[in-house]
Design an enzyme around this catalytic site. Structure first.
Site, mmCIF file in Angstrom:
data_model
loop_
_atom_site.group_PDB
_atom_site.id
_atom_site.type_symbol
_atom_site.label_atom_id
_atom_site.label_comp_id
_atom_site.label_asym_id
_atom_site.label_seq_id
_atom_site.Cartn_x
_atom_site.Cartn_y
_atom_site.Cartn_z
ATOM 1 C CE LYS A 187 32.069 -0.591 -28.389
ATOM 2 N NZ LYS A 187 31.115 -0.750 -27.287
ATOM 3 C CB CYS A 296 24.308 -16.191 -29.487
ATOM 4 S SG CYS A 296 25.816 -17.058 -29.064
#
Ligand code: NAD
Length: 493
Positions: A187, A296
């Site tokens: 997803k 990140c």
């Protein structure tokens, strides 16, 4: 969740995309779409299927069937590896098309998008050749026994990835899971998923059996939540925000399965007074402006020894002032942020820091000719930032760098470890003993000494501690995560 979750993108010329389930491209079960906006100009250029829980269920069932009974289940590790290698080669053959897609979808400068596609192909190359090299063990046990430990795939693995590096994230998590023999339900993020869709199509072209790699697009709270809570999933791999990571971990716990969480960061660059400043400056600036700071592992805290703070900060400021921001096609130092919401978030951090009286030391510029309607933010260097200010502690996920002076080695270590996060750290010093001491003292998953690789290479285990998550991806560590050990004890006398 930043994407406009509407069905309003019925503009002429907008391309519609479907889900890949059991080797077939299918519309969402209720026929709905989500608009996809180009961050460079704010224009809707595509629509993706708004996947439903029914679509997720169909994808999980297809993956289960492929795992248990399909040709995949009978394939040897070397055959799986060959398929992955072939996909890596196909990605390389289509690299320019994929880079253009990635740049339009995320807004990142073309040179960054091209580098991302090279890295994506490399994931498939690495795990293609690793597939038959990850072995079990034989354990010395009692007299008259032989004990083997087999490494077996988890089964059906669910993968939820973010928008900042869609192609790389797809490669990082799917290639390792597939190499181990799992079947995947992916997803991707609603804000950017064009390259995952294209790579899934390339996987079908090179011959992955139906159901081995399924991809369902849509909204996080809908398709993402349905995937993380599905009882047919054997393991979850999540990359995204700490808030959603918590929900995913709760969902995994309810189904008694494991998960890896790759979450955010507030990574420090620690610069001692004996560092080679010529080497430091370009790297620490690139580490915060790469991908507009939406990385990140962005080096978002600049910790500088007080005795050299003024000298070094002046030189870094000079470099910051030269930074230019523009559309993906202008291919400058920085592209736009991913969405209007992300821009608002970054601007609110900047405004709050200004309200708190923190000095702006330098700013980059948004270049002339940048399209109206895009989500642009100028790179900004703040300093000195008080240690407990939100700018020193919280993840901005934008091109905002906080400079903070420190006194000595002990103070640097304490400061570096002082946030809730622990993903990456950079240490800059010529002193070998100090390099070793400080690297060992860092509470994080990856440390760079006299360099900074923002996440490191494909071969290098990567992941966090504390609020940055748990579990490791990349390298052979990922194969460990996507498999379990089965101990077989033979008593033969
Ligand atoms: P996000 O958590 O909002 O979304 C990530 C993914 O989760 C998307 O696919 C989204 O659709 C899905 N999602 C959203 N709500 C969900 C729900 N309720 N249930 C299940 N899935 C859901 O994060 P983001 O804003 O897309 O990404 C930014 C964050 O990701 C930052 O914090 C960044 O540091 C982190 N990140 C971490 C790494 C890493 O490797 N450590 C890499 C990239 C990004």
């Amino acid at each position: 969740m930043n994407a406009p979750a509407t069905d309003a993108g019925l503009t002429a010329g907008v391309k519609d995309h479907q889900n890949l389930i059991d080797g077939q491209w299918r519309a969402a079960s209720d026929g709905r779409f989500v608009d996809v906006v180009s961050p460079s100009d704010g224009v809707v250029f595509a629509r993706i299927a708004r996947g439903t829980p029914q679509d997720i269920d169909a994808a999980v069932q297809a993956a289960r069937a492929a795992f248990e009974a399909g040709p995949w289940a009978r394939m040897t590790a070397v055959e799986r590896g060959r398929l992955l290698t072939k996909l890596g080669e196909r990605i390389t053959a289509n690299a320019e098309e994929l880079a253009q897609l990635e740049a339009r979808d995320t807004g990142k400068p073309m040179k960054q998008a091209r580098a991302d596609i090279v890295a994506t192909a490399r994931y498939f190359e690495f795990y293609g050749s690793a597939a038959d090299k990850f072995h079990g063990d034989v354990i010395p046990f009692l007299d008259g026994y032989t004990v083997t430990v087999l490494r077996e795939p988890k089964g059906v693995t669910g993968h939820i990835i973010p928008w900042n590096y869609p192609a790389q994230m797809f490669g990082r998590t799917a290639a390792a899971a597939l190499a181990m023999g799992n079947c995947v339900v992916m997803k991707p993020a609603e804000e950017a998923c064009m390259t995952p869709l294209r790579i899934a199509a390339l996987a079908q072209e090179v011959g992955f059996p139906n159901g081995v790699l399924n991809l369902v697009t849509g909204i996080g709270e809908e398709a993402g939540a349905a995937l993380s809570g599905h009882p047919g999933i054997d393991f979850l791999s999540f990359t995204g925000s700490p808030e959603v990571g918590t929900l995913v971990q709760i969902a995994a716990a309810r189904n008694h399965i494991g998960c890896t969480l790759e979450l955010g960061g507030k990574s420090p660059q620690i610069i001692f007074d004996d560092a080679d400043f010529d080497a430091v400056i370009p790297v620490v600036v690139a580490a915060i402006v790469q991908n507009g700071g939406q990385t990140c592992s962005a080096g978002s805290r600049l910790l500088i020894q007080r005795s050299v703070y003024d000298t070094l900060i002046e030189r870094i400021s000079e470099r910051f002032r030269q930074l230019r921001v523009g559309s993906h096609e202008m291919d400058l130092d920085c592209g736009p942020l991913i969405s209007a919401n992300q821009k608002k978030r970054v601007e609110s951090f900047v405004q709050r820091a200004k309200n708190d009286g923190i000095a702006v030391l330098a700013e980059g510029t948004i270049a002339d000719g940048t399209p109206a309607g895009g989500f642009y933010a100028a790179p900004t260097l703040f300093g000195p930032v008080p240690r407990n200010n939100t700018l020193a502690c919280d993840e901005v996920f934008g091109p905002v760098l906080s400079a903070i002076p420190f006194e000595d080695e002990a103070d640097a270590v304490k400061l570096a470890n002082s946030t809730d996060y622990g993903l990456v750290a950079g240490i800059w010093t010529q002193n070998g003993a100090r390099q070793m001491r400080v690297a060992k003292a860092m509470r994080c998953g990856q440390v760079f000494v006299n360099g900074y690789g923002a996440g490191g290479g494909i071969e290098l285990p990567f992941g966090g501690v504390k609020k940055s998550g748990h579990g490791r991806e990349k390298g052979f560590e990922a194969l460990r995560e996507f498999s379990h050990a089965k101990t077989v004890v033979y008593k033969h006398g």
